[in-house]
Design a protein around this motif. Sequence first.
Motif, mmCIF file in Angstrom:
data_model
loop_
_atom_site.group_PDB
_atom_site.id
_atom_site.type_symbol
_atom_site.label_atom_id
_atom_site.label_comp_id
_atom_site.label_asym_id
_atom_site.label_seq_id
_atom_site.Cartn_x
_atom_site.Cartn_y
_atom_site.Cartn_z
ATOM 1 N N GLN A 189 -0.299 -3.254 1.729
ATOM 2 C CA GLN A 189 0.972 -3.956 1.652
ATOM 3 C C GLN A 189 1.686 -3.926 2.999
ATOM 4 O O GLN A 189 2.272 -4.921 3.428
ATOM 5 N N GLN B 46 -3.209 1.060 -1.361
ATOM 6 C CA GLN B 46 -2.437 -0.138 -1.695
ATOM 7 C C GLN B 46 -1.199 -0.242 -0.812
ATOM 8 O O GLN B 46 -0.844 -1.338 -0.357
ATOM 9 N N GLN B 47 -0.545 0.889 -0.566
ATOM 10 C CA GLN B 47 0.622 0.883 0.311
ATOM 11 C C GLN B 47 0.240 0.446 1.718
ATOM 12 O O GLN B 47 0.958 -0.336 2.353
ATOM 13 N N SER C 250 0.020 -6.389 5.301
ATOM 14 C CA SER C 250 0.310 -7.783 4.968
ATOM 15 C C SER C 250 1.747 -8.143 5.324
ATOM 16 O O SER C 250 2.024 -9.274 5.715
ATOM 17 N N THR C 251 2.692 -7.193 5.209
ATOM 18 C CA THR C 251 4.080 -7.500 5.557
ATOM 19 C C THR C 251 4.279 -7.545 7.065
ATOM 20 O O THR C 251 5.156 -8.262 7.536
ATOM 21 N N SER D 18 9.607 -2.787 -1.300
ATOM 22 C CA SER D 18 8.988 -1.682 -0.582
ATOM 23 C C SER D 18 9.703 -0.362 -0.841
ATOM 24 O O SER D 18 9.124 0.692 -0.691
#
Length: 126
Positions: free
Chosen positions: A32, A28-29, A35-36, A47
Motif C-alpha cells: 500500500q 500488505q502495508q 502504491s501511494t 492509512s
Amino acid sequence: MTGQNHPSAAEIVEDAAYLKNEQQHYQQQQQQQQSTTRTTHVDAPHSTPSILSSWKTEARMFLELAGVTTLLNLGFVLSPFLTASHIGRTLGSLYLSSFTLANLTANLCTFSLMAGLWSASDTLSP
C-alpha cells in the motif's frame, strides 16, 4: 525448576499462525505504501487505522516482555527488604544484624556473580 509451564503444541501452532498473519499484514502495508508513493493523491484516513493497529500490536508485544521482566527484577530487589523488615519487627535487632550480615555475604559471593553471568549470557546470546 519445577512448575514451569511449557507451551503446548496447539499454542505453538496458534503463535505460528499469528506471526504468519502479522507478516502478511506487514507485506500488505508495504504494498500500500509503494502504491501511494507512485500516485500524487494520498488518502490519509485509510492509512491511519493500519498504522494505529500496528502501533497497538507493537505496544502490546513490548508490554508482554517488559512486564514479566519488571516483575522478576522487583521480586529480586524487594525480597531482602521485606525479609529484613519482618525479622526486625518480630525477632529484634540482634537477629536483624545477623540477617543483614548474611545478606551482604550472599550478595557479594553469589547474587552479584549470578547477575553478571546472566548479563553476559544475555549480551552474548544470538
